[in-house]
Design a protein around this motif. Structure first.
Motif, PDB file in Angstrom:
ATOM      1  N   GLU A 501       0.832  -1.214   0.000  1.00 23.62           N
ATOM      2  CA  GLU A 501       0.000   0.000   0.000  1.00 23.62           C
ATOM      3  C   GLU A 501       0.863   1.259   0.000  1.00 23.62           C
ATOM      4  OE1 GLU A 501      -4.081  -1.175   2.307  1.00 23.62           O
ATOM      5  OE2 GLU A 501      -2.237  -1.200   3.478  1.00 23.62           O
ATOM      6  N   VAL A 502       1.958   1.218   0.757  1.00 21.21           N
ATOM      7  CA  VAL A 502       2.850   2.384   0.795  1.00 21.21           C
ATOM      8  C   VAL A 502       3.441   2.607  -0.591  1.00 21.21           C
ATOM      9  CG1 VAL A 502       5.001   3.291   1.761  1.00 21.21           C
ATOM     10  CG2 VAL A 502       3.388   2.096   3.242  1.00 21.21           C
ATOM     11  N   LEU A 503       3.882   1.518  -1.215  1.00 14.88           N
ATOM     12  CA  LEU A 503       4.467   1.640  -2.554  1.00 14.88           C
ATOM     13  C   LEU A 503       3.435   2.161  -3.553  1.00 14.88           C
ATOM     14  CD1 LEU A 503       6.699  -1.533  -2.792  1.00 14.88           C
ATOM     15  CD2 LEU A 503       7.431   0.850  -2.838  1.00 14.88           C
ATOM     16  N   GLU A 504       2.201   1.685  -3.405  1.00 18.65           N
ATOM     17  CA  GLU A 504       1.139   2.113  -4.325  1.00 18.65           C
ATOM     18  C   GLU A 504       0.897   3.614  -4.172  1.00 18.65           C
ATOM     19  OE1 GLU A 504      -2.697   0.467  -3.490  1.00 18.65           O
ATOM     20  OE2 GLU A 504      -3.613   1.828  -4.968  1.00 18.65           O
ATOM     21  N   ALA A 505       0.880   4.080  -2.921  1.00 17.58           N
ATOM     22  CA  ALA A 505       0.657   5.506  -2.684  1.00 17.58           C
ATOM     23  C   ALA A 505       1.793   6.316  -3.293  1.00 17.58           C
ATOM     24  CB  ALA A 505       0.556   5.774  -1.188  1.00 17.58           C
ATOM     25  N   CYS A 506       3.014   5.840  -3.141  1.00 14.05           N
ATOM     26  CA  CYS A 506       4.161   6.567  -3.692  1.00 14.05           C
ATOM     27  C   CYS A 506       4.066   6.598  -5.219  1.00 14.05           C
ATOM     28  CB  CYS A 506       5.468   5.906  -3.278  1.00 14.05           C
ATOM     29  SG  CYS A 506       5.805   6.109  -1.537  1.00 14.05           S
ATOM     30  N   ARG A 507       3.655   5.464  -5.784  1.00 12.88           N
ATOM     31  CA  ARG A 507       3.557   5.381  -7.243  1.00 12.88           C
ATOM     32  C   ARG A 507       2.445   6.310  -7.740  1.00 12.88           C
ATOM     33  NH1 ARG A 507       2.870  -0.133  -7.649  1.00 12.88           N
ATOM     34  NH2 ARG A 507       4.896  -0.498  -6.712  1.00 12.88           N
ATOM     35  N   ALA A 508       1.336   6.339  -7.009  1.00 17.68           N
ATOM     36  CA  ALA A 508       0.191   7.144  -7.446  1.00 17.68           C
ATOM     37  C   ALA A 508       0.542   8.614  -7.567  1.00 17.68           C
ATOM     38  CB  ALA A 508      -0.965   6.963  -6.470  1.00 17.68           C
ATOM     39  N   GLY A 536       9.651  20.003  -4.022  1.00 16.20           N
ATOM     40  CA  GLY A 536       8.657  19.253  -4.792  1.00 16.20           C
ATOM     41  C   GLY A 536       8.474  17.859  -4.231  1.00 16.20           C
ATOM     42  N   GLU A 537       9.614  17.229  -3.861  1.00 15.85           N
ATOM     43  CA  GLU A 537       9.531  15.858  -3.332  1.00 15.85           C
ATOM     44  C   GLU A 537       8.812  15.832  -1.985  1.00 15.85           C
ATOM     45  OE1 GLU A 537      13.652  14.314  -5.437  1.00 15.85           O
ATOM     46  OE2 GLU A 537      13.680  15.179  -3.434  1.00 15.85           O
ATOM     47  N   ARG A 538       9.061  16.857  -1.187  1.00 18.00           N
ATOM     48  CA  ARG A 538       8.385  16.913   0.118  1.00 18.00           C
ATOM     49  C   ARG A 538       6.875  17.024  -0.086  1.00 18.00           C
ATOM     50  NH1 ARG A 538      12.811  20.170   1.914  1.00 18.00           N
ATOM     51  NH2 ARG A 538      11.682  22.115   1.635  1.00 18.00           N
ATOM     52  N   GLN A 539       6.496  17.865  -1.066  1.00 22.50           N
ATOM     53  CA  GLN A 539       5.072  18.056  -1.356  1.00 22.50           C
ATOM     54  C   GLN A 539       4.447  16.743  -1.841  1.00 22.50           C
ATOM     55  OE1 GLN A 539       3.936  21.176  -0.854  1.00 22.50           O
ATOM     56  NE2 GLN A 539       1.818  20.696  -1.298  1.00 22.50           N
ATOM     57  N   LEU A 540       5.200  16.028  -2.696  1.00 21.99           N
ATOM     58  CA  LEU A 540       4.671  14.756  -3.204  1.00 21.99           C
ATOM     59  C   LEU A 540       4.521  13.739  -2.079  1.00 21.99           C
ATOM     60  CD1 LEU A 540       6.579  14.336  -6.602  1.00 21.99           C
ATOM     61  CD2 LEU A 540       4.172  14.868  -6.260  1.00 21.99           C
ATOM     62  N   LEU A 541       5.489  13.748  -1.165  1.00 23.64           N
ATOM     63  CA  LEU A 541       5.399  12.829  -0.020  1.00 23.64           C
ATOM     64  C   LEU A 541       4.150  13.111   0.808  1.00 23.64           C
ATOM     65  CD1 LEU A 541       8.854  12.225   1.642  1.00 23.64           C
ATOM     66  CD2 LEU A 541       7.008  10.633   1.365  1.00 23.64           C
ATOM     67  N   ALA A 542       3.866  14.411   0.984  1.00 26.47           N
ATOM     68  CA  ALA A 542       2.674  14.774   1.764  1.00 26.47           C
ATOM     69  C   ALA A 542       1.426  14.313   1.033  1.00 26.47           C
ATOM     70  CB  ALA A 542       2.638  16.272   1.984  1.00 26.47           C
ATOM     71  N   LEU A 543       1.461  14.389  -0.296  1.00 20.28           N
ATOM     72  CA  LEU A 543       0.300  13.923  -1.073  1.00 20.28           C
ATOM     73  C   LEU A 543       0.161  12.405  -0.969  1.00 20.28           C
ATOM     74  CD1 LEU A 543       0.509  16.182  -4.245  1.00 20.28           C
ATOM     75  CD2 LEU A 543      -1.280  16.161  -2.524  1.00 20.28           C
ATOM     76  N   ALA A 544       1.302  11.706  -0.967  1.00 15.30           N
ATOM     77  CA  ALA A 544       1.252  10.245  -0.841  1.00 15.30           C
ATOM     78  C   ALA A 544       0.674   9.892   0.520  1.00 15.30           C
ATOM     79  CB  ALA A 544       2.649   9.656  -0.994  1.00 15.30           C
TER      80      ALA A 544
END
Ligand code: ADP
Length: 642
Positions: A501-508, A536-544
């Motif tokens: 699930e964590v990987l899926e969220a990161c991929r999404a 940008g990566e921090r923002q994406l992590l928060a979105l994941a």
């Protein structure tokens, strides 16, 4: 958890070697011998169960925090300790009495039997006293640790319960002081102070009784010299040291507050070349702490030797009065020797009490400060009759909402806003218009001064905070990343999420590139607050993180930090995935984001001045249309500056 399984131990499932092998995990490849060694070590380790933590927004101990109320539930244990203290002190102070017997009935009466018996009794009483002392110390040591542990958890959970305004008003460093330095001041009191206090006080009582038995006249002479002067002196010290120690607690809080702020802002301090200035400020603050300590030091310096002088004066008086009684034949040599020996041990506890009183004053200053913190009620209080919010559709309504952080300065005025289930609403407007405040009201970090915030037609005031926050996801402008791995951060809201699930969220959200580059994938540690990642990566992590939590409603404050074009398009794609099928409120800082929303609310000076889809608002020709026009003609669109 076990790497290799504990046969017959607490792990009764398949061995983890088997489990790992089945799951195809790398530990399955470790050599058997090594695994056995690990198992052996783990078998010897105590099994620490998950702590049984109770946390409630509404039910907690609301009595004012005082030493008495805190110690109350532990009274039986304290009494037990006290009983041991009585035994210990009684035995310890048999010495001078036995000396008197040995001199008068052994030496003077030339009776060796009595002399030997008195000496053996002396040794025996000391042995027993040491045994009692050992038991008492073990007992109180454990009790002290337990009290401090309870206090730390209590203060920490109280902080967790507070509303946001508490953390805005209180400096982080001051709160840290309450958690560390203040509790430490109490630790000393709990672990040694309280019972030592009892030991010393008990010694005084026991010796006074012995003195009175030995010779009432001499005992009264001694008490008349000592007690009144000591009482006056102690009252003076109490007054002076109370003020002094409260000041010390405030000053140490200032020192820690300045320290934590300077460390957090060290990059800005260095960038603006303000090191000299912050050193000077810290010097001033540490100086004030130093002054406060000097003040209490002066009071102690007067109090300690002062009481000692009184003791010596009493000894001189006894020697004079008692000596004359011996000359007149009213007192034996043994008795005056015992009396003088008792006097020495009479003043030792007084000196001890002086020091302990000092410790007690420091502890009670800490109690006063902690009481202040523990008595703050969260402003967003959970009603005792509040109920759980059922699974929501995500219908949000602000109904005549008026709000001000400070009641004299309204930030939102009569705001009516409705967001339908599944709708994405963007909020735009100048800085300070009240956009983030709307978001904070929907997530119930604050309650409106007037009006209501409703989710699925239910007033937030009547719902349990935990059931609301379970269904609302928040992505702040500057996402907070905790010290830990990427996996820890993504699964923050759902720690039970599987690796898949964590990987899926990161991929999404499009973090797969980053994961491939990192040495340990999702298990790569990120430095504190994610300083090793780009904005940008921090923002994406928060979105994941939000994606994994799968909230029905998402409140998102778009990052204003300048992202490069690639990151921007990545984040936009991630947003599309995360927002799908959810109700969302986005505080948009770029018109490109606003344009993609279903509807846009333009907020100005705390009011919604325009509301509609992008096309409708452009046709309307109002505030939004002019923002849009400026954006079309300028390279750098930023609705925040309009
Ligand atoms: P926006 O998100 O539109 O930029 P905010 O909602 O953050 O604006 O702030 C609206 C107003 O409220 C501003 O004037 C701001 O100074 C004030 N404000 C924001 N947060 C607080 C706070 N915690 N305490 C007091 N005033 C605040």
């Amino acid at each position: 958890m076990s790497f290799g399984g504990h046969q017959g131990g607490f792990n009764m499932g398949p061995t983890s070697v088997q489990a790992n092998a089945e799951a195809g995990l790398p530990f399955a490849q470790l050599p058997e011998g090594f695994l056995e060694q690990i198992d052996e070590v783990l078998g010897r380790e105590p099994n620490h169960p998950e702590p049984d933590v109770m946390f409630s927004h509404s039910a907690w101990d609301r009595r004012p925090f005082t030493l008495r109320s805190f110690l109350g539930p532990h009274a039986p244990w304290l009494l037990m300790a006290l009983l041991l203290v009585v035994v210990e002190t009684g035995l310890q102070n048999l010495g001078p009495l036995l000396t008197q017997v040995a001199i008068d009935h052994g030496v003077m009466a030339a009776n060796t039997g009595v002399l030997v018996a008195a000496c053996l009794g002396y040794v025996g009483s000391i042995g027993l006293a040491s045994g009692a002392s050992f038991l008492r110390l073990r007992f109180t040591g454990r009790l002290g640790e337990r009290l401090v542990y309870e206090l730390r958890v209590r203060v920490f959970s109280h902080f967790q319960r507070q509303s946001l305004d508490f953390f805005t008003e209180e400096k982080a460093g001051v709160l840290m002081t309450r958690m560390t330095s203040d509790i430490e001041a109490l630790t000393v009191l709990f672990q040694e102070g309280l019972v030592n206090f009892a030991v010393q006080a008990m010694t005084l009582v026991v010796i006074t009784v012995y003195l009175l038995i030995l010779n009432p006249t001499l005992a009264l002479v001694c008490l008349v010299v000592v007690i009144p002067v000591n009482v006056v002196f102690t009252l003076w010290f109490r007054r002076v040291s109370r003020v002094g120690y409260l000041r010390v607690r405030d000053r140490i809080a200032d020192v820690l507050a300045d320290l934590s702020e300077s460390l957090a802002g060290i990059r800005i301090i260095a960038a603006f070349n303000r090191q000299g200035h912050s050193t000077a400020r810290h010097d001033r603050i540490v100086g004030a702490h130093y002054e406060a300590n000097l003040y209490t030091g002066r009071a102690q310096a007067l109090f300690g030797p002062g009481t000692e002088a009184i003791g010596i004066a009493a000894q001189a008086a006894i020697l004079l009065v008692g000596g004359r009684m011996v000359l007149r034949g009213d007192l034996s040599i043994g008795e005056i020797t015992a009396f003088l020996l008792f006097l020495t041990s009479f003043f030792a506890p007084i000196q001890g009490l002086v020091q302990l009183y000092n410790q007690y004053q420091q502890g009670s200053a800490a109690v006063t400060k902690l009481r202040g913190v523990l008595s703050t009620e969260p402003t967003v209080a959970e009603d005792p009759t509040a109920t759980d919010l059922p699974l929501i559709d995500g219908h949000i309504r602000l109904d005549g909402v008026t709000f001000g952080y400070d009641p004299d300065h309204l930030v939102l005025r009569e705001v009516d806003l409705e967001i339908l289930p599944g709708e994405v609403m963007a909020v735009v407007g100048p800085t300070g218009a009240g956009k983030s405040t709307i978001a904070k009201l929907i997530t119930r970090f604050y309650d409106p001064t007037f009006g209501h915030v409703l989710i699925d037609h239910r007033d937030l005031r009547g719902t349990r905070l935990s059931s609301l926050r379970n269904q609302i996801g928040v992505v702040p402008q500057e996402p907070f990343l905790f010290n830990g791995t990427i996996r820890d951060n993504v699964s923050f809201a759902r720690p039970d999420a599987t690796e898949g699930e964590v990987l899926e969220a990161c991929r999404a959200v499009g973090l797969d590139d980053l994961l491939e580059r990192l040495p340990a994938g999702v298990d790569t540690p990120i430095h504190e607050r994610g300083s090793s990642l780009s904005a940008g990566e921090r923002q994406l992590l928060a979105l994941a993180r939000a994606f994994l939590a799968r909230p029905r409603v998402l409140v998102l404050d778009e990052a204003t930090s300048n992202l490069d074009l690639l990151s921007e398009s990545q984040i936009e794609r991630a947003l599309d995935t995360v927002l799908e099928g959810r109700t969302a409120l986005i505080i948009a800082h770029r018109l490109a984001t606003a344009m993609r929303a279903d509807r846009i609310a333009v907020v100005e000076s705390g009011r919604v001045v325009e509301l509609g889809s992008h096309d409708e608002l452009v046709d309307l020709g109002g505030r939004y249309a002019s923002m849009y026009e400026t954006w079309m003609t300028h390279a750098e669109p930023d609705p925040g500056t309009l």
